[in-house]
Design an enzyme around this catalytic site. Structure first.
Site, PDB file in Angstrom:
ATOM      1  N   LYS A   1      34.726 -65.857  35.570  1.00  0.00           N
ATOM      2  CA  LYS A   1      36.162 -66.121  36.766  1.00  0.00           C
ATOM      3  C   LYS A   1      36.911 -67.005  37.732  1.00  0.00           C
ATOM      4  O   LYS A   1      37.409 -65.813  38.474  1.00  0.00           O
ATOM      5  CB  LYS A   1      37.106 -65.549  35.530  1.00  0.00           C
ATOM      6  CG  LYS A   1      39.312 -65.839  34.787  1.00  0.00           C
ATOM      7  CD  LYS A   1      39.213 -65.776  33.699  1.00  0.00           C
ATOM      8  CE  LYS A   1      39.987 -66.420  33.958  1.00  0.00           C
ATOM      9  NZ  LYS A   1      40.735 -67.580  33.418  1.00  0.00           N
TER      10      LYS A   1
ATOM     11  N   GLU B   1      34.133 -77.236  26.730  1.00  0.00           N
ATOM     12  CA  GLU B   1      36.014 -76.012  26.347  1.00  0.00           C
ATOM     13  C   GLU B   1      37.155 -76.309  27.133  1.00  0.00           C
ATOM     14  O   GLU B   1      37.251 -77.439  27.334  1.00  0.00           O
ATOM     15  CB  GLU B   1      35.619 -74.627  27.638  1.00  0.00           C
ATOM     16  CG  GLU B   1      35.707 -75.049  28.628  1.00  0.00           C
ATOM     17  CD  GLU B   1      35.188 -73.078  29.338  1.00  0.00           C
ATOM     18  OE1 GLU B   1      36.238 -72.007  29.271  1.00  0.00           O
ATOM     19  OE2 GLU B   1      35.147 -73.099  30.721  1.00  0.00           O
TER      20      GLU B   1
ATOM     21  N   LEU C   1      33.058 -70.390  29.954  1.00  0.00           N
ATOM     22  CA  LEU C   1      34.260 -68.309  29.760  1.00  0.00           C
ATOM     23  C   LEU C   1      33.872 -68.256  28.994  1.00  0.00           C
ATOM     24  O   LEU C   1      34.624 -68.461  27.625  1.00  0.00           O
ATOM     25  CB  LEU C   1      34.966 -68.425  30.951  1.00  0.00           C
ATOM     26  CG  LEU C   1      36.287 -67.696  30.906  1.00  0.00           C
ATOM     27  CD1 LEU C   1      35.599 -66.841  32.332  1.00  0.00           C
ATOM     28  CD2 LEU C   1      37.615 -67.763  31.050  1.00  0.00           C
TER      29      LEU C   1
HETATM   30  N1  PDD Z   1      42.482 -69.002  31.640  1.00  0.00           N
HETATM   31  N2  PDD Z   1      38.581 -71.265  29.697  1.00  0.00           N
HETATM   32  C1  PDD Z   1      38.874 -71.357  30.742  1.00  0.00           C
HETATM   33  C2  PDD Z   1      37.929 -72.129  31.514  1.00  0.00           C
HETATM   34  C3  PDD Z   1      39.720 -70.499  30.961  1.00  0.00           C
HETATM   35  O1  PDD Z   1      40.662 -70.462  32.330  1.00  0.00           O
HETATM   36  C4  PDD Z   1      40.814 -69.993  29.775  1.00  0.00           C
HETATM   37  C5  PDD Z   1      41.718 -68.959  30.281  1.00  0.00           C
HETATM   38  C6  PDD Z   1      39.909 -69.537  28.860  1.00  0.00           C
HETATM   39  C7  PDD Z   1      40.525 -68.249  28.013  1.00  0.00           C
HETATM   40  O2  PDD Z   1      40.275 -67.252  28.039  1.00  0.00           O
HETATM   41  P1  PDD Z   1      40.961 -65.810  28.013  1.00  0.00           P
HETATM   42  O3  PDD Z   1      40.713 -65.604  26.406  1.00  0.00           O
HETATM   43  O4  PDD Z   1      40.375 -65.130  28.827  1.00  0.00           O
HETATM   44  O5  PDD Z   1      42.259 -66.379  28.450  1.00  0.00           O
HETATM   45  C8  PDD Z   1      38.936 -70.616  28.709  1.00  0.00           C
HETATM   46  C9  PDD Z   1      43.601 -68.748  31.986  1.00  0.00           C
HETATM   47  C10 PDD Z   1      44.792 -68.130  30.950  1.00  0.00           C
HETATM   48  C11 PDD Z   1      44.038 -69.149  32.837  1.00  0.00           C
HETATM   49  O6  PDD Z   1      43.303 -69.365  33.522  1.00  0.00           O
HETATM   50  O7  PDD Z   1      45.183 -68.972  32.816  1.00  0.00           O
END
Ligand code: PDD
Length: 285
Positions: free
Chosen positions: A149, A182, A207
Site C-alpha cells: 500500500k 481491482e 491490494l
Molecule cells: N484505498 N485497492 C486499492 C488500489 C486501494 O487503494 C484500496 C483502498 C483498496 C481497498 O482496501 P481496503 O478495504 O483495505 O480499504 C483496494 C484507500 C481507501 C485509499 O486509497 O483511500
C-alpha cells in the site's frame, strides 16, 4: 473547530502541519499508508490495517516508526482531537528526510509519520449507496507490487480522473489477459446469477483489501458462496450485481460498467445486504 494533525511526535493545527521539502515521501513517493474507517468515534479493523502497514513497511525495508499499539494510540488521539464520529483516519509513513539521492538514506534516518482524520457525511454516502455508482474500465498500468500500500499512486490518480471525466465514480483496471484486477482505490466484486460472490484472488494484481478480507468472513458466516477468481468486464456486465469494497465506502453497489447497465441498473440485493451487515463482522477499537 480547526483540524489537528499528528506530525512526527506532535499534535499540531493543520495550518502548521508540515514536513520537510526533502521528505522522501514528497520527492520519491517513498512511503506507505493506511486508511481506516471511523464509526461512532471508533476505529474499524485497526489491527488488520496495522498488520498490513507492517507488511508494506517490511516489503520496502522502511523502519517501523513505533510499535503498533503506540501507533493505535496516536490514531485514536487524532480521531478524538478532531471529534471525528463518522469518517476516516489517514496514516502515512515515509522513509524520512534526507538529501536527495535515489538510494536509501543512511541507516538511522527516522521515518516520517503523519496522521490526519476527517469527518464524512453519512447521509450523502447512504444516498450514493441507494443510487449505486458507475464504473469505467481502464488499462492496467501499475507496477506488479500493488500488494504494497504505497503512496506512489500516480496511475491510480490518472485512472480515477479518467472515471470522473466520463461521469463515473470508479475505474476498474483491466490487465493484459482481459481480466479486471481491482478499482483505482477499491476491490472489485460481481455476483453471479446463481448468487455467488466473485472477486479476484489476493495472490496477484490487487491490494489485499481489509474490507475484502472481512467481507469474505461475513460471506462464510452468512453461507453465501464465494469464488476467488478473475472475471472480465463482459462477465461483470452480464452479472446479476457488482460492487466495490474499501475502508472509505465499505460495500458500494456498482450499477453500470462503461455505460452498460448491470442487471436492472439498480443496486443489487446482495450488495445492499452486505452493506447493511458488514459492521456485524468488523472489529471496533
Ligand atoms: N484505498 N485497492 C486499492 C488500489 C486501494 O487503494 C484500496 C483502498 C483498496 C481497498 O482496501 P481496503 O478495504 O483495505 O480499504 C483496494 C484507500 C481507501 C485509499 O486509497 O483511500
Amino acid at each position: 473547530m480547526s483540524r489537528i494533525a499528528y506530525v512526527n511526535g506532535r499534535y499540531v493545527a493543520m495550518r502548521d502541519a508540515s514536513v520537510s521539502v526533502e521528505d522522501r515521501g514528497y520527492q520519491f513517493a517513498d512511503g506507505v499508508y493506511e486508511v481506516c474507517e471511523v464509526r461512532g468515534g471508533r476505529l474499524i479493523d485497526w489491527l488488520r490495517h496495522g498488520k498490513r502497514l507492517q507488511r508494506s513497511l517490511g516489503e520496502l525495508r522502511i523502519v517501523e516508526p513505533m510499535p503498533l499499539n503506540a501507533l493505535g494510540l496516536v490514531l485514536h488521539e487524532v480521531v478524538r482531537r478532531n471529534r471525528v464520529h463518522y469518517g476516516i483516519v489517514y496514516l502515512q509513513v515515509t522513509r524520512g528526510v534526507a538529501r536527495r539521492d535515489h538510494a536509501f538514506p543512511a541507516p538511522g534516518t527516522r521515518p516520517s509519520v503523519v496522521v490526519t482524520a476527517r469527518n464524512a457525511n453519512p447521509e450523502k454516502n447512504e444516498k450514493t449507496a441507494l443510487e449505486g455508482i458507475k464504473v469505467v474500465t481502464f488499462p492496467e498500468n501499475r507496477w506488479p507490487r500493488v500488494d504494497i500500500k504505497s503512496t506512489s499512486l500516480l496511475p491510480n490518480v490518472l485512472a480515477k480522473q479518467a472515471a470522473r471525466e466520463q461521469g463515473a465514480q470508479e475505474a476498474w483496471y483491466v490487465d493484459s489477459n482481459g481480466d479486471v484486477t481491482e478499482g483505482s482505490s477499491s476491490n472489485a466484486w460481481i455476483v453471479t446469477k446463481d448468487g455467488r460472490a466473485v472477486t479476484r484472488s489476493a495472490e496477484t494484481g490487487i491490494l489485499p483489501g481489509i474490507t475484502r478480507a472481512v467481507l469474505i468472513e461475513a460471506l462464510a458466516a452468512l453461507q453465501i458462496k464465494l469464488e476467488e477468481r478473475p472475471f472480465t468486464p463482459q462477465e461483470a456486465t452480464d452479472a446479476a450485481e457488482a460492487f466495490i469494497t474499501a475502508a472509505t465506502m465499505i460495500v458500494m453497489p456498482v450499477v453500470s460498467i462503461d455505460g452498460r447497465a448491470i442487471g436492472d441498473g439498480k443496486p443489487g440485493p446482495l450488495a445492499r445486504r452486505l452493506r447493511e451487515q458488514f459492521h456485524r463482522f468488523a472489529t471496533f477499537s
